[in-house]
Design a protein around this motif. Sequence first.
Motif, PDB file in Angstrom:
ATOM      1  N   VAL A   1       1.365  -0.789   0.184  1.00 51.10           N
ATOM      2  CA  VAL A   1       0.033   0.223  -0.026  1.00 51.10           C
ATOM      3  C   VAL A   1       0.808   1.087  -0.002  1.00 51.10           C
ATOM      4  O   VAL A   1       1.886   1.343   0.752  1.00 51.10           O
ATOM      5  N   ARG A   2       0.144   2.318  -0.701  1.00 52.76           N
ATOM      6  CA  ARG A   2       0.915   3.351  -0.754  1.00 52.76           C
ATOM      7  C   ARG A   2       0.428   4.868  -0.866  1.00 52.76           C
ATOM      8  O   ARG A   2      -0.970   4.772  -0.181  1.00 52.76           O
ATOM      9  N   GLY A   3       1.358   5.448   0.226  1.00 52.82           N
ATOM     10  CA  GLY A   3       0.849   7.096   0.358  1.00 52.82           C
ATOM     11  C   GLY A   3      -0.541   6.949   1.899  1.00 52.82           C
ATOM     12  O   GLY A   3      -1.044   7.468   1.404  1.00 52.82           O
ATOM     13  N   GLN A   4       0.165   5.748   2.828  1.00 50.95           N
ATOM     14  CA  GLN A   4      -1.168   5.687   4.039  1.00 50.95           C
ATOM     15  C   GLN A   4      -0.631   7.295   4.635  1.00 50.95           C
ATOM     16  O   GLN A   4       0.406   7.411   4.618  1.00 50.95           O
ATOM     17  N   GLU A   5      -2.071   7.679   4.943  1.00 59.38           N
ATOM     18  CA  GLU A   5      -1.486   8.928   6.439  1.00 59.38           C
ATOM     19  C   GLU A   5      -1.706   8.395   7.912  1.00 59.38           C
ATOM     20  O   GLU A   5      -2.673   8.393   8.636  1.00 59.38           O
ATOM     21  N   VAL A   6      -0.119   8.408   7.661  1.00 62.87           N
ATOM     22  CA  VAL A   6       0.336   8.324   9.355  1.00 62.87           C
ATOM     23  C   VAL A   6      -0.234   8.974  10.467  1.00 62.87           C
ATOM     24  O   VAL A   6      -0.615   8.542  11.671  1.00 62.87           O
ATOM     25  N   CYS A   7      -0.343   9.823  10.017  1.00 66.92           N
ATOM     26  CA  CYS A   7      -0.041  11.489  11.042  1.00 66.92           C
ATOM     27  C   CYS A   7      -1.809  10.955  11.815  1.00 66.92           C
ATOM     28  O   CYS A   7      -2.735  12.184  12.214  1.00 66.92           O
ATOM     29  N   VAL A   8      -2.574  10.198  10.257  1.00 60.18           N
ATOM     30  CA  VAL A   8      -4.628  10.368  10.556  1.00 60.18           C
ATOM     31  C   VAL A   8      -4.912   9.328  11.493  1.00 60.18           C
ATOM     32  O   VAL A   8      -5.261   8.667  11.649  1.00 60.18           O
ATOM     33  N   GLU A   9      -4.488   8.429  10.642  1.00 60.29           N
ATOM     34  CA  GLU A   9      -4.770   7.262  10.504  1.00 60.29           C
ATOM     35  C   GLU A   9      -3.327   6.102  11.215  1.00 60.29           C
ATOM     36  O   GLU A   9      -2.226   5.961  10.662  1.00 60.29           O
ATOM     37  N   ARG A  10      -3.774   6.213  12.828  1.00 59.97           N
ATOM     38  CA  ARG A  10      -2.971   5.636  13.373  1.00 59.97           C
ATOM     39  C   ARG A  10      -2.589   4.370  13.624  1.00 59.97           C
ATOM     40  O   ARG A  10      -1.721   3.254  14.000  1.00 59.97           O
ATOM     41  N   GLN A  11      -3.341   3.153  12.817  1.00 58.69           N
ATOM     42  CA  GLN A  11      -3.274   1.994  12.579  1.00 58.69           C
ATOM     43  C   GLN A  11      -3.774   1.555  11.382  1.00 58.69           C
ATOM     44  O   GLN A  11      -4.907   1.779  10.377  1.00 58.69           O
ATOM     45  N   ILE A  12      -2.246   0.952  10.605  1.00 55.29           N
ATOM     46  CA  ILE A  12      -2.747   0.785   9.088  1.00 55.29           C
ATOM     47  C   ILE A  12      -3.859  -0.977   9.113  1.00 55.29           C
ATOM     48  O   ILE A  12      -2.290  -2.138   8.951  1.00 55.29           O
ATOM     49  N   ILE A  13      -4.964  -1.405   8.378  1.00 57.84           N
ATOM     50  CA  ILE A  13      -4.783  -2.463   8.395  1.00 57.84           C
ATOM     51  C   ILE A  13      -4.469  -3.184   6.651  1.00 57.84           C
ATOM     52  O   ILE A  13      -5.045  -2.797   6.040  1.00 57.84           O
ATOM     53  N   LEU A  14      -4.092  -4.142   7.013  1.00 53.90           N
ATOM     54  CA  LEU A  14      -3.670  -4.847   5.762  1.00 53.90           C
ATOM     55  C   LEU A  14      -4.696  -6.440   5.553  1.00 53.90           C
ATOM     56  O   LEU A  14      -3.912  -7.153   6.669  1.00 53.90           O
ATOM     57  N   ASP A  15      -5.523  -5.997   5.316  1.00 49.98           N
ATOM     58  CA  ASP A  15      -6.420  -7.637   4.874  1.00 49.98           C
ATOM     59  C   ASP A  15      -7.240  -8.142   3.905  1.00 49.98           C
ATOM     60  O   ASP A  15      -6.663  -7.616   2.741  1.00 49.98           O
ATOM     61  N   ALA A  16      -8.424  -9.468   3.770  1.00 53.05           N
ATOM     62  CA  ALA A  16      -8.803  -9.248   2.547  1.00 53.05           C
ATOM     63  C   ALA A  16      -9.167  -7.937   1.464  1.00 53.05           C
ATOM     64  O   ALA A  16      -8.862  -8.231   0.699  1.00 53.05           O
ATOM     65  N   ALA A  17      -9.624  -6.781   2.044  1.00 51.64           N
ATOM     66  CA  ALA A  17      -9.472  -5.263   1.184  1.00 51.64           C
ATOM     67  C   ALA A  17      -8.810  -5.434   0.956  1.00 51.64           C
ATOM     68  O   ALA A  17      -8.605  -4.344  -0.877  1.00 51.64           O
ATOM     69  N   ALA A  18      -7.355  -5.192   1.338  1.00 53.03           N
ATOM     70  CA  ALA A  18      -6.033  -5.247   0.454  1.00 53.03           C
ATOM     71  C   ALA A  18      -5.366  -6.183  -0.231  1.00 53.03           C
ATOM     72  O   ALA A  18      -4.701  -6.128  -0.851  1.00 53.03           O
TER      73      ALA A  18
END
Length: 336
Positions: free
Chosen positions: A90-107
């Motif tokens: 995944v690219r360009g994740q806004e980690v200052c806004v989303e403090r938890q990044i999930i790589l799941d079935a949707a990814a």
Amino acid sequence: MRALLLCLALLLPAGPLGAQTAEPFRILNRTGQPATALYAVRAGRTDWGGNLLTHGPLPDGGGFRLRPNADAGCRFDLRLVLADGKEALVRGQEVCVERQIILDAAAARAIRSGAAANPQAPNRQARASTGTGFTVALDAILTNHHVVETCNRILVRTPDGRFLGATPPARVDRRLDLALLTVPGLDLPPLAFRSTPAIRRGEGVVAYGFPLSGLLSSDAKLTRGEVNGLNGLRDDATQMQISAEVQPGNSGGPLLDMQGHVVGVVVAKLNAQAVARQTGDIAQNVNFAIKGSEALGFLRTLNVAPVLAESRGAERSTPDIGDIAQGSTVFVRCER
């Protein structure tokens, strides 16, 4: 009127994580299998650095907590190498806004084999011109029509240095000078277009692109300016006038507001020599962008659903705007 404008396509001859902050974020593995490697780097970086899983695999359902480098910004590219040899990217994740990044079935759509799809090499013997484009949807790049007009082959170079081939034909609007390219294998996040409020004279803007390729360095360039006028040359209502400096090669690049949302597509600069012949004076730093509303209308006629966002609240810094643009902006090479 075209004599007074210089299109900005450029014709070419043939031919590790360090000091830590107090604001961590977390990556969760929900891919259905263990991950043997994890990479997290500032968006647009051309390499992945080192594997962060130094103490063994990250199980399915497991999480990994990261404290990024203090100057790494808020947008990150993330990559899990999975037990079966594939990867979740995944690219360009806004980690200052989303403090938890999930790589799941949707990814799962982002899980692909390690080899990049659709790799192609430039033909150094071909006549070529260059410009800029940016991602507006999955496998879709927006640029100027004049950047890709009469091309025999179109390549884009991604922020991590891959050359990918566009699938012909480009879908174009000659009146607006816009073109939409389909680029299989592109895995860049789309830039968001500003939905509201309406752009105003005097607002700060940032132009991002690849000017004077072959003369300047090959990395992208950023210039900051303002919206000078809400119409283009001779009251062209499809364009706006800007003071952000642009050069040949900037054509098709994004013009962003100070929240990092697209408000225009860079298209041309005033032809100072032609103006001087007519007026006896040399015009300075008069540049134009196609309005974001016009670009949105073009995309919607092609059944492309761009990302929209409101531009409200505190402005971001110019370097932060550059980080946003970097992960979604490509170098365009037109070969004839």
